[in-house]
Design a protein around this motif. Structure first.
Motif, PDB file in Angstrom:
ATOM      1  N   LEU A  69       0.841  -1.182   0.000  1.00  0.00           N
ATOM      2  CA  LEU A  69       0.000   0.000   0.000  1.00  0.00           C
ATOM      3  C   LEU A  69       0.883   1.240   0.000  1.00  0.00           C
ATOM      4  N   LEU A  70       0.312   2.352  -0.415  1.00  0.00           N
ATOM      5  CA  LEU A  70       1.067   3.601  -0.444  1.00  0.00           C
ATOM      6  C   LEU A  70       1.612   3.936   0.926  1.00  0.00           C
ATOM      7  N   SER A  71       2.825   4.456   0.981  1.00  0.00           N
ATOM      8  CA  SER A  71       3.499   4.859   2.221  1.00  0.00           C
ATOM      9  C   SER A  71       3.659   3.688   3.174  1.00  0.00           C
ATOM     10  N   SER A  72       3.733   2.500   2.644  1.00  0.00           N
ATOM     11  CA  SER A  72       3.821   1.312   3.494  1.00  0.00           C
ATOM     12  C   SER A  72       4.909   0.411   2.969  1.00  0.00           C
ATOM     13  N   PHE A  73       5.361  -0.473   3.799  1.00  0.00           N
ATOM     14  CA  PHE A  73       6.381  -1.440   3.408  1.00  0.00           C
ATOM     15  C   PHE A  73       5.901  -2.826   3.757  1.00  0.00           C
ATOM     16  N   CYS A  74       6.061  -3.735   2.839  1.00  0.00           N
ATOM     17  CA  CYS A  74       5.879  -5.145   3.170  1.00  0.00           C
ATOM     18  C   CYS A  74       7.279  -5.705   3.383  1.00  0.00           C
ATOM     19  N   THR A  75       7.639  -5.937   4.622  1.00  0.00           N
ATOM     20  CA  THR A  75       9.032  -6.197   4.983  1.00  0.00           C
ATOM     21  C   THR A  75       9.352  -7.680   5.097  1.00  0.00           C
ATOM     22  N   TYR A  76       8.516  -8.533   4.534  1.00  0.00           N
ATOM     23  CA  TYR A  76       8.675  -9.969   4.775  1.00  0.00           C
ATOM     24  C   TYR A  76       9.271 -10.661   3.558  1.00  0.00           C
ATOM     25  N   SER A  77      10.451 -10.162   3.129  1.00  0.00           N
ATOM     26  CA  SER A  77      11.102 -10.757   1.974  1.00  0.00           C
ATOM     27  C   SER A  77      11.799 -12.059   2.328  1.00  0.00           C
ATOM     28  N   GLN A  78      12.039 -12.277   3.631  1.00  0.00           N
ATOM     29  CA  GLN A  78      12.676 -13.521   4.049  1.00  0.00           C
ATOM     30  C   GLN A  78      11.610 -14.589   4.271  1.00  0.00           C
ATOM     31  N   GLU A  79      12.093 -15.818   4.289  1.00  0.00           N
ATOM     32  CA  GLU A  79      11.184 -16.911   4.601  1.00  0.00           C
ATOM     33  C   GLU A  79      10.683 -16.771   6.030  1.00  0.00           C
ATOM     34  N   ILE A  80       9.420 -17.116   6.239  1.00  0.00           N
ATOM     35  CA  ILE A  80       8.881 -17.118   7.594  1.00  0.00           C
ATOM     36  C   ILE A  80       9.659 -18.128   8.424  1.00  0.00           C
ATOM     37  N   SER A  81       9.902 -17.759   9.670  1.00  0.00           N
ATOM     38  CA  SER A  81      10.697 -18.614  10.562  1.00  0.00           C
ATOM     39  C   SER A  81      10.113 -20.021  10.612  1.00  0.00           C
ATOM     40  N   ASP A  82      10.994 -20.976  10.715  1.00  0.00           N
ATOM     41  CA  ASP A  82      10.574 -22.361  10.861  1.00  0.00           C
ATOM     42  C   ASP A  82       9.796 -22.499  12.160  1.00  0.00           C
ATOM     43  N   TYR A 125      14.606  -1.213  19.459  1.00  0.00           N
ATOM     44  CA  TYR A 125      14.431  -2.598  19.009  1.00  0.00           C
ATOM     45  C   TYR A 125      15.156  -2.890  17.704  1.00  0.00           C
ATOM     46  N   ARG A 126      16.130  -2.036  17.348  1.00  0.00           N
ATOM     47  CA  ARG A 126      16.817  -2.220  16.059  1.00  0.00           C
ATOM     48  C   ARG A 126      17.530  -3.565  15.998  1.00  0.00           C
ATOM     49  N   ASN A 127      18.104  -4.010  17.097  1.00  0.00           N
ATOM     50  CA  ASN A 127      18.821  -5.285  17.117  1.00  0.00           C
ATOM     51  C   ASN A 127      18.023  -6.388  17.814  1.00  0.00           C
ATOM     52  N   ASN A 128      16.747  -6.167  17.942  1.00  0.00           N
ATOM     53  CA  ASN A 128      15.861  -7.117  18.607  1.00  0.00           C
ATOM     54  C   ASN A 128      14.936  -7.725  17.567  1.00  0.00           C
ATOM     55  N   LEU A 152       9.065  -8.731  11.882  1.00  0.00           N
ATOM     56  CA  LEU A 152       8.695  -7.324  11.803  1.00  0.00           C
ATOM     57  C   LEU A 152       9.980  -6.499  11.780  1.00  0.00           C
ATOM     58  N   ASN A 153      10.258  -5.874  10.624  1.00  0.00           N
ATOM     59  CA  ASN A 153      11.468  -5.055  10.461  1.00  0.00           C
ATOM     60  C   ASN A 153      11.068  -3.643  10.045  1.00  0.00           C
ATOM     61  N   PHE A 154      11.813  -2.660  10.491  1.00  0.00           N
ATOM     62  CA  PHE A 154      11.532  -1.273  10.155  1.00  0.00           C
ATOM     63  C   PHE A 154      12.624  -0.753   9.217  1.00  0.00           C
ATOM     64  N   ILE A 155      12.450  -1.095   7.942  1.00  0.00           N
ATOM     65  CA  ILE A 155      13.417  -0.692   6.921  1.00  0.00           C
ATOM     66  C   ILE A 155      13.321   0.813   6.711  1.00  0.00           C
ATOM     67  N   ASN A 156      14.485   1.436   6.620  1.00  0.00           N
ATOM     68  CA  ASN A 156      14.564   2.896   6.409  1.00  0.00           C
ATOM     69  C   ASN A 156      13.851   3.668   7.513  1.00  0.00           C
ATOM     70  N   ASP A 157      13.753   3.067   8.683  1.00  0.00           N
ATOM     71  CA  ASP A 157      13.142   3.713   9.848  1.00  0.00           C
ATOM     72  C   ASP A 157      11.708   4.187   9.574  1.00  0.00           C
ATOM     73  N   GLN A 158      11.024   3.439   8.757  1.00  0.00           N
ATOM     74  CA  GLN A 158       9.620   3.770   8.458  1.00  0.00           C
ATOM     75  C   GLN A 158       8.772   3.572   9.709  1.00  0.00           C
ATOM     76  N   GLU A 159       8.034   4.609  10.137  1.00  0.00           N
ATOM     77  CA  GLU A 159       7.306   4.567  11.397  1.00  0.00           C
ATOM     78  C   GLU A 159       5.918   3.933  11.277  1.00  0.00           C
ATOM     79  N   GLU A 160       5.426   3.746  10.073  1.00  0.00           N
ATOM     80  CA  GLU A 160       4.109   3.129   9.882  1.00  0.00           C
ATOM     81  C   GLU A 160       4.189   2.084   8.792  1.00  0.00           C
ATOM     82  N   GLN A 161       3.634   0.927   9.052  1.00  0.00           N
ATOM     83  CA  GLN A 161       3.590  -0.143   8.057  1.00  0.00           C
ATOM     84  C   GLN A 161       2.163  -0.678   7.954  1.00  0.00           C
ATOM     85  N   THR A 162       1.814  -1.058   6.752  1.00  0.00           N
ATOM     86  CA  THR A 162       0.469  -1.577   6.492  1.00  0.00           C
ATOM     87  C   THR A 162       0.575  -2.952   5.851  1.00  0.00           C
ATOM     88  N   ILE A 163      -0.186  -3.871   6.365  1.00  0.00           N
ATOM     89  CA  ILE A 163      -0.189  -5.246   5.853  1.00  0.00           C
ATOM     90  C   ILE A 163      -1.632  -5.650   5.602  1.00  0.00           C
TER      91      ILE A 163
END
Length: 790
Positions: free
Chosen positions: A16-29, A286-289, A306-317
């Motif tokens: 969505l606009l102004s949003s990031f889908c940050t789940y490019s990695q595989e979901i944890s086992d 929580y950068r290293n958490n 849940l990752n905050f790429i580019n320090d984006q303060e709002e994410q929409t999923i």
């Protein structure tokens, strides 16, 4: 639910606009995840819940409290068949125990009643239902149902004053649990009296520290609302005018860090929308958490990074609702130390549910016939028929609310029927308001990660009888105990402590069981024992809270019309016509005897032996190794040869050792019933039945002397057919207010989903019909239909 097979492209569907889908990695086992292990462990055991349907909610003391119970496994979403024993206690308004009963559940449902009499005073009563299995959990999975009882001799009716304007409660619930400074927040608000009843107010004001109105706050009819704003360190409050008095309440101070979790499952069709808001201070913390989004309903789990790429303060999923379970799902943000940072409940409505087509098909002077069709076969439903104007119908609670909503909530909804009847987008929004305004979660995260329940309490299936043989036995392994009742025969062994246990006994109140001790030499031996039933009554292991004890319910007397009941009539003795009659069979009405050939033994028929009479009526007798055998002439079946042994009873006691019959003469027999082809419910593998009744004062056989008879004082409550009270009039206002036309608790739709029933014709133009139940695969139904009869 498809959580266990999730891939990122299934879950992260849209950018969505102004949003990031940050789940490019595989979901944890999930199998290796600490979070998953805790959730799976905590919810590894099945969870039972009970819903009760009453034919009405207000009863008079000359009626019975009939009801139908549905037992549901809320974890698997199907009827619970693991438990048969349902424990119930009736309490008065003061929380004092009035009576308790045990009910038998079969295939996930049960029917029964509580007796009333004139000793009951008018007031609110509570019935608490639970199973032994429910005691395994910290959470209270039991069911508390309130009803109103009116003493039929009372002339007035006290009605609760709702709401109570003497107490006003204003509560705030920031979405996700944190009011975050300098970020957009959604704040839930609930306004009610101290008993949770809403006030009829539609709006109030949000005010800042300078007493400036920032915005209007709107409430629905249940006292729930929400508003959106960006707080700073200022003091904020809300103001509402209630019954002419102004009330104000301060909001909590905004937090400098945290997460705001905005979620709903209704604004986008068939999808759930998540918005996660935070600030730079929180991102840095929580950068290293490793943060996770955890979505679960019991042990059905989805985990996402849940990752905050580019320090984006709002994410929409945005994700498909097909990937979550029907009913309530919980969304949490969890850090690497297993701390919950935000949490929210959402609701997914069932796409497929039970639906009924019902119509009156035939009207006669004394009855009205109905025909119904359900969209699923073999569904189990119950039906209550009331006058159209009834004040006694339950317009609040339903089976959807019991199993899909309130079973997940600490603060139960009093209006669940509203949310599930004719579902609209508005009702979905209002149900979401209810979930937003839950201040505490029933399944607490701290419990989930620290105290998984253990299987301490078993599923109860029937009664357990324990006894002790109080004499020395040289070889207990060769001895045997036989426990018989009119409907069953059970054979068991004796342990090294001379104790015996019989499990899974289905015995109703006051049933007499007979216990025979067969010693190591295969002889019936007299012994004394005082057995005990271990599980006919159980105590619940949690405190039961019927109402808020700090807030008394206010009542006022009102004038209202009651039904006029017919007085009991006295039946005169019938006139006897003297003439030649055949001998009266005194035991013909005993269980199963009407299907057998019955013989009254006259005094002049007493010279023959009992075995001779049995042989003359289709059976054969043999002595094998000096032990008597009685055989039916009927073969076992086409593929087996030989003859079967019949089931033999003496005075309704199954005879385990036949040798005692050899010395009995017909002089000692009063009546005998037999059939060579009939099967006994107590001995289903036997073909043929012989039931012998001895004359009073006849010589006691050693067999009868060696039997211990034990009454079951607190067995299963007997299932009684519904019998309505008699009304003087079915057209007056009292009947329309509180009368009951019919109650049909056990209807099973056939393989085509069809069912039919009749009701008495009480000259009503319209009736209200309440239908509730479930299908074998867990689909639910709760409908109130108004049917025209003219």
């Amino acid at each position: 639910m498809k959580f266990n097979s999730y891939k990122p492209n299934l879950f992260c569907l849209f950018l969505l606009l102004s949003s990031f889908c940050t789940y490019s990695q595989e979901i944890s086992d999930q199998e290796d995840s600490e979070i998953t292990k805790h959730i799976s462990s905590y919810f590894s055991l099945d969870r039972e819940n009970i819903h009760i349907q009453f034919p009405k909610k207000i009863f008079f003391t000359n009626e019975k409290i009939f009801f139908k119970g549905f037992v549901y496994n809320i974890k698997t979403g199907i009827p619970s068949v693991m438990t048969t024993n349902i424990y119930a206690t009736l309490y008065n308004e003061q929380g004092e125990k009035v009576t308790e009963k045990l009910f038998y559940s079969s295939n996930g449902s049960f029917t029964s009643d509580f007796d009333l009499n004139n000793s009951f005073s008018t007031g609110k009563y509570y019935i608490h239902f639970f199973t032994n299995w429910m005691k395994n959990f910290k959470e209270d999975e039991s069911s508390i149902n309130s009803i109103q009882i009116i003493n039929k001799d009372d002339k007035s009716y006290s009605k609760e004053i709702i709401p109570d304007f003497s107490s006003v409660s204003i509560k705030f619930n920031p979405e996700g649990g944190t009011l975050l400074e300098n970020q957009k927040n959604i704040v839930g608000i609930k306004i009610s009296d101290c008993n949770g009843n809403p006030f009829q107010i539609s709006e109030g004001d949000l005010i800042d520290d300078k007493n400036i109105v920032l915005q209007k706050i709107h409430l629905n009819n249940f006292g729930f609302g929400k508003f959106e704003f960006v707080p700073n360190k200022k003091i904020y409050k809300v103001r509402f005018l209630i019954n002419g008095t102004s009330y104000e309440e301060m909001l909590p101070i905004a937090s400098a860090e945290g997460f705001a979790l905005d979620a709903n499952s209704f604004s986008v069709k068939d999808k759930t929308l998540l918005k996660i808001r935070t600030n730079l201070k929180t991102i840095e913390k929580y950068r290293n958490n490793s943060l996770k989004i955890v979505i679960n309903q019991f042990d059905k789990i989805a985990l996402l990074d849940l990752n905050f790429i580019n320090d984006q303060e709002e994410q929409t999923i945005l994700f498909e609702n097909e990937n979550i379970s029907d009913g309530i799902n919980t969304i949490r943000i969890i850090d690497s130390n297993l701390n919950v940072l935000a949490e929210r409940m959402i609701f997914k409505h069932q796409k497929e549910k039970l639906e009924v087509d019902l119509q009156a098909t035939k009207k006669a002077s004394d009855s009205i016939s109905f025909s119904g069709n359900l969209n699923l076969k073999y569904s189990d439903i119950s039906i209550s028929i009331l006058p159209e104007e009834s004040l006694s119908i339950d317009n609040e609670n339903d089976i959807y609310g019991s199993f899909l909503l309130n079973s997940f909530l600490l603060e139960k909804s009093k209006n669940s029927r509203y949310y599930f009847n004719e579902i609209t987008t508005k009702k979905k929004y209002e149900l979401d308001l209810l979930l937003l305004n839950q201040s505490k979660f029933k399944y607490d995260w701290k419990d989930i990660i620290t105290s998984a329940p253990k299987e301490t309490f078993e599923f109860d299936n029937g009664l357990t009888l324990k006894g002790t043989v109080n004499q020395k036995i040289s070889d207990p392994k060769k001895a045997q105990i036989i426990v018989t009742s009119p409907t069953s025969a059970n054979f068991g062994n004796i342990d090294e402590k001379n104790e015996f246990f019989f499990n899974n006994l289905i015995l109703t109140d006051s049933t007499k069981v007979n216990i025979t001790f067969i010693n190591e030499r295969s002889k019936s031996v007299e012994f004394k024992d005082y057995p005990q039933v271990l599980n006919s009554r159980r105590t619940f292991n949690k405190s039961i809270r019927f109402k808020n004890s700090l807030c008394e319910i206010q009542k006022q007397k009102v004038e209202i019309d009651f039904p006029q009941f017919k007085l009991k009539t006295i039946m005169l003795d019938s006139v006897k016509i003297v003439g030649a009659t055949k001998p009266t069979l005194n035991y013909e009405t005993r269980f199963g005897n009407s299907r057998l050939r019955g013989f009254k033994i006259a005094e002049n028929e007493g010279s023959a032996m009992l075995l001779q009479f049995i042989r003359m009526n289709g059976f054969t007798t043999e002595n094998e190794n000096t032990s008597l055998r009685i055989l039916s002439d009927r073969n076992f079946g086409t593929f087996r040869t030989g003859k079967s042994s019949p089931a033999i009873y003496m005075d309704d006691i199954p005879v385990a050792i036949l040798d005692v019959l050899q010395q009995i003469t017909m002089r000692e027999v009063d009546e005998i019933y037999l059939d060579t082809n009939m099967r006994s419910s107590a001995f289903p593998d036997n073909i043929g039945v012989i039931k012998i009744y001895m004359k009073k004062g006849a010589r006691n056989s050693s067999y009868k002397n060696n039997i211990t008879t034990y009454p079951i004082p607190k067995g299963f409550s007997a299932i009684k057919p519904f019998k309505n009270v008699s009304y003087n009039s079915t057209s007056d206002l009292g009947f329309k207010n509180f009368g009951l036309i019919n109650w049909i608790p056990n209807i099973i739709a056939n393989e085509n989903g069809h069912f039919a029933f009749q009701i008495p014709n009480m000259n009503q133009k319209k009736v209200k019909i309440l239908i509730e139940g479930f299908s074998a695969d867990g689909k639910l139904i709760s409908e109130i239909k108004t049917i025209e009869l003219e």
